[in-house]
Design an enzyme around this catalytic site. Structure first.
Site, PDB file in Angstrom:
ATOM      1  N   ASP A 230      90.980  35.064  17.455  1.00  0.00           N
ATOM      2  CA  ASP A 230      89.795  35.885  17.674  1.00  0.00           C
ATOM      3  C   ASP A 230      90.136  37.373  17.722  1.00  0.00           C
ATOM      4  OD1 ASP A 230      86.918  36.065  18.446  1.00  0.00           O
ATOM      5  OD2 ASP A 230      87.736  36.849  20.324  1.00  0.00           O
ATOM      6  N   GLU A 260      90.320  36.530  12.665  1.00  0.00           N
ATOM      7  CA  GLU A 260      89.000  37.137  12.503  1.00  0.00           C
ATOM      8  C   GLU A 260      89.164  38.654  12.557  1.00  0.00           C
ATOM      9  OE1 GLU A 260      84.864  38.085  14.771  1.00  0.00           O
ATOM     10  OE2 GLU A 260      86.791  37.866  15.780  1.00  0.00           O
TER      11      GLU A 260
END
Length: 487
Positions: A230, A260
């Protein structure tokens, strides 16, 4: 030996019910997902955060084992249900990928008084004054755990900053002890190290050591096949190099790793891939925005530009392609929802082409009941199956018209039902003459999506003329493949 190509399911959406049953839902769907043609599942972040059982999972606290933050279970269920889900998916022949949140902690147990310097919201390199004392929630003691697994106490020294001073009741960006921010991060806002919560300080050796210890424990506990990382644009770019290598050494095999990095700027994505030593793939955010633009622009979009400045065009081996995800859903911070009329166009593009690794969104497959979206249903299921059965061989592109484009896959000799032709329109009906290849000379191809009833008979060298309706997509496969895929 025939090799399967990867097709991954993002196994959640943001608005799943807060009923603690999602691990069981996924467990029950294991065989179904395998039969559809998926090879792996990205599970939601398995963590309870400050919101307890209502927390989506992007504020790490525990895995649903201890009575903390108002519940034992997470939004998705208990730790044991989580581990059972992982085991069941793996037993069905699916790889399982965990969502890892290393940018920030949220939900501290105690306050601390800390020396800090406030920085400008839109320029994190600009100090707004001298060092002052603030009070912030930065001490994590995990009282419900009582030292099980690890008795380390996280304090402000593990973090670089917060966004709220409780002493003065003030919102802002506060850097602790004026230590500065990690430098090799995205340059939005001058320096985008700080995103939210208690920002982890990757320059602190103890922080890095504890994150590695946690990774070792987690890998042994779950036997994960890979990780979705993340918010990597906010974390020191080379941080994960050692972390990923250690997990691979522990598993004694390769791992699927995707980060990400939310940016439409291709050069930033290319730079991150280089900075991570080529260990980390990235979601193709620019391609998502091409889909979004095409859907919202309707018949004015030039379909020939669909792959311009995308990661799948520039770094295909590192590109994880997707149409939508939990952040682009309606009502979310990165809302850029691809309109329904274009979703099948977009899914045909990521599932049936040669390059990129496609990620299918739970909400597109199973719907988002809370927002009245039923999902894409059987047509999306057929595309997923077609990828596993037909999307093999060389690729021929026919992106020579602004509104009518297509491509073919030639198939391979050892896959008797492989080979296909895709033609799509964003304005007007028409047809495209395309070569599927001599392997299919004389074969009859039909539209897998049933948008066209007209059959196409290929000539003696495997060329056919494939029709498509206005603003639709047709996927032509052999009659034998059609029958197989409808079973």
């Amino acid at each position: 030996m025939q090799q399967k190509q990867a097709t991954i399911l993002q196994g959640f959406e943001w608005y799943l019910p807060e009923d603690g049953k999602h691990w069981r839902r996924l467990t029950e769907k294991a065989s179904e997902l395998k039969k559809l043609g998926f090879t792996g599942v990205w599970l939601p972040p398995a963590y309870k955060g400050a919101g307890g059982s209502k927390e989506v999972g992007y504020a790490t606290y525990d895995l649903g084992e201890f009575d903390q933050k108002g519940s034992i279970a997470t939004k998705y269920g208990t730790k044991e249900e989580y581990l059972d889900c992982v085991r069941t998916l793996k037993a069905a022949g699916l790889q399982v990928y965990a969502d890892i949140v290393f940018d920030h902690f949220i939900g501290a147990d105690e306050e601390e008084t800390i020396p800090a310097v406030e920085y400008a919201m839109n320029n994190r390199n600009q100090a707004l004054g001298d060092e002052q004392m603030i009070v912030a929630w930065t001490k994590f003691t995990f009282p419900g755990r009582k030292g099980k697994y690890n008795d380390y106490i996280w304090t402000w020294r593990n973090f670089s900053g917060v966004d709220y001073d409780h002493l003065n009741q003030k919102h802002g960006i506060f850097n602790f002890a004026n230590q500065g921010w990690n430098e090799e991060v995205d340059d939005e806002n001058g320096n985008y190290d700080y995103l939210m919560g208690c920002d982890l300080n990757m320059s602190m050796p103890e922080t890095v050591e504890q994150l590695d210890k946690w990774g070792q424990w987690y890998q042994k506990l779950t036997d994960m096949d890979g990780y979705r990382l993340d918010a990597v644009k906010h974390i020191q770019f080379n941080f994960f190099n050692d972390w990923v290598k250690h997990r691979r050494q522990e598993k004694e095999s390769d791992l699927f790793i995707v980060g990400e990095y939310w940016s439409q700027e291709l050069k930033k994505l290319e730079n991150y891939i280089a900075s991570s030593g080529g260990l980390i793939s990235l979601f193709d955010v620019p391609l998502h925005y091409r889909f979004y633009e095409a859907a919202t622009s309707k018949d004015t979009y030039d379909m020939r530009q669909l792959f311009t400045d995308t990661l799948v065009q520039s770094r295909p081996d590192w590109a994880i392609t997707f149409v939508d995800n939990h952040d682009t859903q309606k009502g979310q911070s990165l809302e850029s929802w691809v309109e329904t009329w274009f979703k099948i166009h977009a899914y045909a593009t990521i599932l049936l082409r040669k390059t990129g690794t496609p990620m299918v969104f739970w909400g597109d497959l199973y719907g988002i009941p809370s927002h009245g979206f039923a999902g894409m249903g059987e047509k999306l299921e057929r595309l997923i199956k077609a990828r596993a059965c037909c999307a093999f061989g060389r690729e021929l592109e026919y992106f020579d018209d602004p509104h009518l484009v297509g491509w073919t896959r030639t198939g391979t000799f050892d896959r008797k039902k492989s080979g296909l032709a895709v033609v799509m329109s964003n304005e007007g009906s028409g047809c495209k003459t395309m070569a599927v290849g001599a392997l299919h000379a004389g074969e009859t191809f039909v539209d897998l999506l049933d948008n066209q009833q007209q059959k196409v008979v290929l000539d003696e060298i495997g060329v056919g003329t494939f029709p498509v309706n206005d603003k639709q997509v047709s996927v032509y496969v052999s009659e034998a493949a059609y029958q197989e895929l409808l079973k």
